[in-house]
Design an enzyme around this catalytic site. Structure first.
Site, PDB file in Angstrom:
ATOM      1  N   GLU A 637      84.150  27.037  13.701  1.00  0.00           N
ATOM      2  CA  GLU A 637      85.536  26.597  13.567  1.00  0.00           C
ATOM      3  C   GLU A 637      86.216  27.286  12.404  1.00  0.00           C
ATOM      4  OE1 GLU A 637      86.625  22.907  11.952  1.00  0.00           O
ATOM      5  OE2 GLU A 637      88.626  23.494  12.599  1.00  0.00           O
ATOM      6  N   PHE A 638      85.421  27.607  11.382  1.00  0.00           N
ATOM      7  CA  PHE A 638      86.017  28.127  10.153  1.00  0.00           C
ATOM      8  C   PHE A 638      85.994  29.645  10.075  1.00  0.00           C
ATOM      9  CE2 PHE A 638      84.622  23.828   9.065  1.00  0.00           C
ATOM     10  CZ  PHE A 638      85.792  23.327   8.519  1.00  0.00           C
ATOM     11  N   GLU A 640      83.517  33.538  11.284  1.00  0.00           N
ATOM     12  CA  GLU A 640      82.337  34.138  11.904  1.00  0.00           C
ATOM     13  C   GLU A 640      81.019  33.562  11.360  1.00  0.00           C
ATOM     14  OE1 GLU A 640      84.831  36.584  12.218  1.00  0.00           O
ATOM     15  OE2 GLU A 640      84.209  36.533  14.326  1.00  0.00           O
ATOM     16  N   VAL A 641      80.015  33.528  12.214  1.00  0.00           N
ATOM     17  CA  VAL A 641      78.657  33.275  11.735  1.00  0.00           C
ATOM     18  C   VAL A 641      77.912  34.593  11.900  1.00  0.00           C
ATOM     19  CG1 VAL A 641      76.575  31.889  11.985  1.00  0.00           C
ATOM     20  CG2 VAL A 641      78.793  30.900  12.556  1.00  0.00           C
ATOM     21  N   LYS A 659      77.558  31.712   7.255  1.00  0.00           N
ATOM     22  CA  LYS A 659      78.794  31.177   7.831  1.00  0.00           C
ATOM     23  C   LYS A 659      79.928  31.600   6.919  1.00  0.00           C
ATOM     24  CE  LYS A 659      76.884  27.122  10.008  1.00  0.00           C
ATOM     25  NZ  LYS A 659      77.094  25.722  10.320  1.00  0.00           N
ATOM     26  N   ASP A 752      76.482  13.467  15.255  1.00  0.00           N
ATOM     27  CA  ASP A 752      76.690  14.488  16.288  1.00  0.00           C
ATOM     28  C   ASP A 752      75.352  15.116  16.659  1.00  0.00           C
ATOM     29  OD1 ASP A 752      78.060  16.025  18.081  1.00  0.00           O
ATOM     30  OD2 ASP A 752      78.925  17.387  16.611  1.00  0.00           O
TER      31      ASP A 752
HETATM   32  N1  ADE Z   1      73.727  29.937  14.353  1.00  0.00           N
HETATM   33  C1  ADE Z   1      74.238  29.085  13.477  1.00  0.00           C
HETATM   34  N2  ADE Z   1      73.370  28.920  12.454  1.00  0.00           N
HETATM   35  C2  ADE Z   1      72.304  29.699  12.716  1.00  0.00           C
HETATM   36  C3  ADE Z   1      71.100  29.930  12.046  1.00  0.00           C
HETATM   37  N3  ADE Z   1      70.837  29.326  10.913  1.00  0.00           N
HETATM   38  N4  ADE Z   1      70.232  30.769  12.586  1.00  0.00           N
HETATM   39  C4  ADE Z   1      70.536  31.357  13.765  1.00  0.00           C
HETATM   40  N5  ADE Z   1      71.633  31.166  14.448  1.00  0.00           N
HETATM   41  C5  ADE Z   1      72.535  30.335  13.927  1.00  0.00           C
END
Ligand code: ADE
Length: 990
Positions: A637-638, A640-641, A659, A752
């Protein structure tokens, strides 16, 4: 083919090197396979390397360099390329394709034959002058190159030379150009091609911003930050940025541009809205069709103009239809009784397309006439309209205090938000009312004789002799402050009365009329009298208060009340209560309080006045240069990961997920984003995702956590359908229950818990993640708004939490039961395609998810236990954990499976015949299993009723062999049954 000669080159191998797919992020500085003329490479000594140029079938040269002095000792043969311009490169890559014979395959060469060669380079700003003496010591060594493959044996026993490809990084290069040199020390080599290139991030469009070709940083672990320029007709929201990675990939897009007014996004550009459409605001929304009664004739319209006769009110948005004034009210009628005159009408037949219709009453008194022409004048000002004369929203009005024996004409005007904007005539309906009564007012002055707190004594005199005997008098009165139609009246036979039941210190309006044999006369004028005050002290205060409120308004009253409470000490309780909770938080959390369980208590970051303090307390700040972003793996939501590595000096590198917080965030968003870190940082458990730290002192703000190779549990299971043993699946559930036991003992309620929020590592260890969403849940696409306005993932949430927000570890246990079901069904969606509303109703009626296919009875029983309606009846997480441990220790407990298809909830045979108007074909299409239509039809299944009783054996018997397909079809049949049952319960017919 190689016939065993000294130089053995396989031309067929060359064909493969002419095509080179997927190289858009490479800039080639030299490719010997594409050089059409002479290469003009130098050899030292001249009889060392041989340059051989052959022609392919398209008459293009194929340049190869060969050397094979394997019999003679002490070889030192050099081959040097031409001068290669560096261009923008900072690091260059050399890709060599070559064959190299292994010495064992050549007789009599032991001792002299070698199996490697060396790669060197020399940087210069200009080509070396012709004739410059070749000095080996000028060249810097890059690497020794050995073959990965030399010969392989064919089926026919031939030995075939294999082509090797080796890539080496050269640099950093800083001069204008460089030479490559190859040193042979006695090997048998054919250098088939040399390609020199550097990597760059190719120009690209992202988020409506253009990014130029960018060369990665010399230091491969750093990213080059590049600002984008908005495309034409777009404007910046947050500065658009991309990071160019060492491999020529763009990473972590930040910021964005949006299309300006009159333009919409299409294929990465902003295109003008077409005629007939418009866009009033900059943003990434599409152009909208012109609303009704408006049009746009040009491209790039920012508004549609109203058609003739239609208008837009000032407050109307550009997306609203243009409208027009209403027509006149209909069926206006009047009614007069003893006390009031009423007007009533119906709304206009044409509202003009608006809902904001109001009515105004205009009044004229038309008593006289000159000749045939009636003379009218505005009505007397003391005529009272109830509730009012202007801006009426209802379709009636009462009129009092009108004169008797008068002719009134009332005009009722309908108006809406666009009345008066054009030249249209007013929308009026008219009615004339005659107010003849038994006679003029007989009562003159009304006097107050005395008053108490609750009563007033009145008396009056007559202004003239009545035409006939007075039967009685009617005294009408009401509170002056409440000018409403609610009034009281009393009767008296004498010209005096004591009106009782009044409120102290209250002003009343009185008027009196007489009744004769001919009926009522008109009322006397209004007289205003007050009752006595209740208690002199109170009365004084009341007076002061009235004066104060009347003069300084509600806000001041609030201030006065607050001051009053403070002075009288009533606020102190509140202040103390706050201090106490603050102290409690400090003592509980800052003294490192450890309850009996030995686990620390969770501290809600929201209890900190300054949330950054919570982050500082629970999360380590990481130096951004220690983080190496490698890949973008998802979008939160905030922001890219990404995945990458955390390289803290003196510590082993670790794989991490990063994150990021998108640029242009508000303070609140930053707090919400970092909230997760302040929560996660308090946990330390092998089944809870571990926080490595945060970056808050520079941009982008990041949260760094351990990397979980297999990602989210739900998608992981979906891609590995049917591939695990029951014991492995139970192992996953166990891991989750360990994490949840820990969280519940810490006093943390997740809210959740769902398979999508569990991450899986390379060893199938499951860890609970996604914290901090407990308050907002914005991030979860499953979360839906409830009637009370909360956002809740309905299918995973316990009924008491949905109904009245009672979240607890017991409601987390319910969610855990759903996660067990998700695990056993390999990521199936709980309750399939049922709507959220139907899920709530079914649960309320006592239904529960049936056991997934192949689910041991013991596990389904545990699930049902977690789904007890009464939260206190559900197991605790530590009970769940011990139960799962028992199953694991005694795997035979997992052998009894719930019958492949459970009857749910009644036996399907008991179900009535439903007229299902959907065909088998439609149903199979909807679950993407259309290929089996004939299987069903051939086996005589032609209605949905008939398939609703099918078992897994029936599915197999009609020829559906793939286990995944069997599973999907059976799931859908179960879902159909549940829906049918629900429909039956709610009394609907399908
Ligand atoms: N997606 C979100 N967090 C993750 C993580 N810690 N490792 C792999 N994929 C992810």
């Amino acid at each position: 083919m190689c016939f065993g000669g000294k130089y053995c080159v396989f031309l067929f191998l060359l064909e493969s090197i002419l095509s080179d797919p997927g190289t858009t992020n490479r800039v080639v500085l030299l490719d010997t396979t594409t050089v059409l003329g002479e290469l003009d490479w130098k050899t030292y000594p001249v009889n060392g390397w041989d340059a051989i140029t052959e022609m392919d079938e398209q008459n293009r040269p194929i340049h190869t360099f060969q050397v094979c002095h394997v019999m003679e000792p002490n070889q030192n043969n050099w081959l040097r390329s031409g001068w290669i311009q560096r261009q923008a490169a900072q690091r260059v890559y050399v890709e060599l394709r070559f064959t190299l014979r292994d010495c064992n395959s050549i007789p009599w060469v032991s001792g002299t034959c070698k199996e490697t060669f060396n790669l060197f380079y020399l940087q210069t700003d200009e080509p070396l002058p012709a004739g410059t003496r070749f000095r080996t010591s000028d060249y810097a060594k890059v690497d020794t190159i050995a073959a990965d493959e030399s010969f392989t044996q064919t089926d026919l026993g031939d030995r075939v030379l294999r082509l090797n490809t080796e890539v080496r990084e050269v640099g950093p290069v800083t001069h204008k150009g460089f030479y490559l040199a190859f040193q042979d020390v006695g090997a048998c080599i054919a250098l088939v091609s040399v390609k020199v290139f550097y990597k760059r991030c190719p120009s690209t469009l992202r988020n409506l911003a253009a990014f130029p070709d960018t060369v990665p940083h010399m230091d491969s672990s750093s990213l080059v930050e590049v600002r984008g320029a908005c495309v034409e007709n777009a404007e910046e929201r947050d500065t658009p940025k991309l990071y160019c990675g060492a491999d020529g990939d763009w990473l972590v897009p930040l910021g964005r541009c949006v299309c300006s007014i009159g333009h919409e996004e299409m294929d990465g550009y902003c295109r003008a809205c077409k005629p007939g459409s418009f866009k009033a605001y900059a943003g990434n929304t599409k152009c909208s069709k012109c609303p009704p009664h408006s049009s746009s004739h040009d491209q790039a319209a920012t508004i549609c103009h109203c058609d003739k006769g239609f208008y837009r009110a000032i407050k109307d948005s550009s997306a609203m239809a243009c409208t027009r004034p209403p027509s006149a009210p209909r069926n206006l009628a009047s009614l007069i009784n003893d006390t009031a005159l009423f007007l009533q009408w119906m709304p206009p037949s044409d509202t003009g397309g608006r809902k904001d219709i109001t009515y105004n009453i205009l009044c004229q008194r038309c008593d006289g006439s000159i000749g045939d022409v009636t003379q009218c004048e505005p009505c007397e000002p003391d005529l009272r309209f109830i509730p009012r004369s202007l801006g009426l929203t209802g379709t009636s009005v009462a009129i009092i205090d009108y004169a008797t024996h008068a002719n009134y004409t009332f005009h009722v005007e309908a108006v809406n938000g666009v009345s008066g904007l054009g030249v249209a005539a007013r929308s009026l309906a008219n009615v004339t009312v005659n107010t003849h009564q038994a006679g003029p007012a007989l009562v003159g002055v009304v006097r107050k004789d005395w008053a108490t707190q609750n009563s007033i004594a009145l008396s009056w005199s007559q202004v003239e002799q009545p035409p006939s005997d007075i039967v009685d008098y009617e005294v009408k009165y009401y509170e002056k402050e409440q000018e409403q139609l609610s009034y009281s009246s009393t009767r008296t036979k004498t010209p005096s009365v004591v009106v009782t039941g009044l409120r102290p210190s209250t002003v009343y309006v009185f008027h009196v009329r007489a009744r004769t044999a001919a009926g009522y006369t008109a009322y006397s004028p209004n007289f205003v009298f007050a009752t006595a005050a209740e208690d002199p002290d109170i009365a004084d205060q009341g007076q002061v208060l009235v004066v104060v409120t009347a003069s300084v308004g509600g806000f001041s009253l609030l201030v006065i009340l607050t001051l009053f409470l403070l002075i009288t000490g009533r606020c102190q309780g509140y202040i103390k209560a706050r201090m106490k909770s603050e102290e409690k938080r400090r003592t509980r959390f800052h003294s490192g309080h450890v309850p009996f369980s030995g686990i620390k208590t969770y501290v809600d970051p929201d209890t900190y006045e300054d949330p950054t303090q919570a982050v500082e307390e629970f999360a380590k700040e990481i130096e951004p240069s220690y983080i190496c972003i490698e890949r973008v793996i998802g979008a939160g939501e905030f922001g890219e990961v990404c995945s990458g590595r955390l390289r803290v000096p003196g510590r082993m590198d670790i794989a991490v997920a990063i994150k990021t917080l998108k640029g242009g965030y508000m303070d609140q968003q930053r707090q919400d984003f970092l909230r997760e870190a302040s929560i996660m940082g308090q946990f330390n458990n092998p089944n809870i995702i571990r926080l490595e730290g945060v970056v808050t002192k520079s941009r982008p703000v990041m949260i760094v956590v351990e990397y979980m190779e297999n990602g989210a549990l739900d998608s992981f299971l979906r891609t590995r359908d049917g591939q695990f043993t029951v014991l492995q699946l139970v192992g996953m559930m166990r891991g989750i229950s360990v994490g949840m036991t820990y969280l519940s003992e810490m006093g943390y309620v997740h809210r959740d818990l769902a398979a999508r929020n569990i991450l899986v590592d390379e060893n199938l260890v499951c860890k609970v993640s996604d914290f901090g969403m407990s308050r907002i849940l914005e991030d979860d696409s499953e979360a839906a708004y409830t009637a009370t306005g909360g956002k809740i993932p309905i299918r995973w949430t316990a009924p008491e939490a949905i109904a009245y927000g009672k979240f607890s570890s017991a409601s987390d246990v319910w969610s855990f039961g759903i996660v067990m079901w998700e695990v056993m069904s390999y990521g199936e969606r709980p309750y399939w395609e049922m709507s959220n509303q139907d899920v709530i109703l079914s649960i309320e009626e006592g239904y529960r998810l049936p056991a997934p296919m192949g689910c041991p009875v013991t596990l389904h029983q545990l699930m049902l236990h977690c789904w007890q309606k009464e939260s206190s009846q559900r197991p605790r997480f530590n009970n769940v954990l011990s139960f799962l441990d028992k199953l694991i220790i005694n795997p035979s407990s997992l052998l009894t499976l719930v019958k492949d298809v459970q009857s749910f909830p009644d036996s399907p045979e008991d179900m009535p015949d439903y007229p299902l108007f959907i065909s088998i074909g439609d149903w199979l299409d909807s679950i993407k299993m259309s290929q089996y239509k004939n299987n069903f039809l051939a086996a005589g299944y032609t209605t949905l009723d008939s398939i609703s009783t099918m078992s897994i054996d029936d599915i197999r018997r009609i020829g559906i062999c793939l286990i995944g397909h069997q599973r999907r079809i059976i799931s859908s049949i179960q879902s159909l049954r549940l829906q049918l049952h629900h429909i039956q319960q709610s009394g609907f017919q399908v």
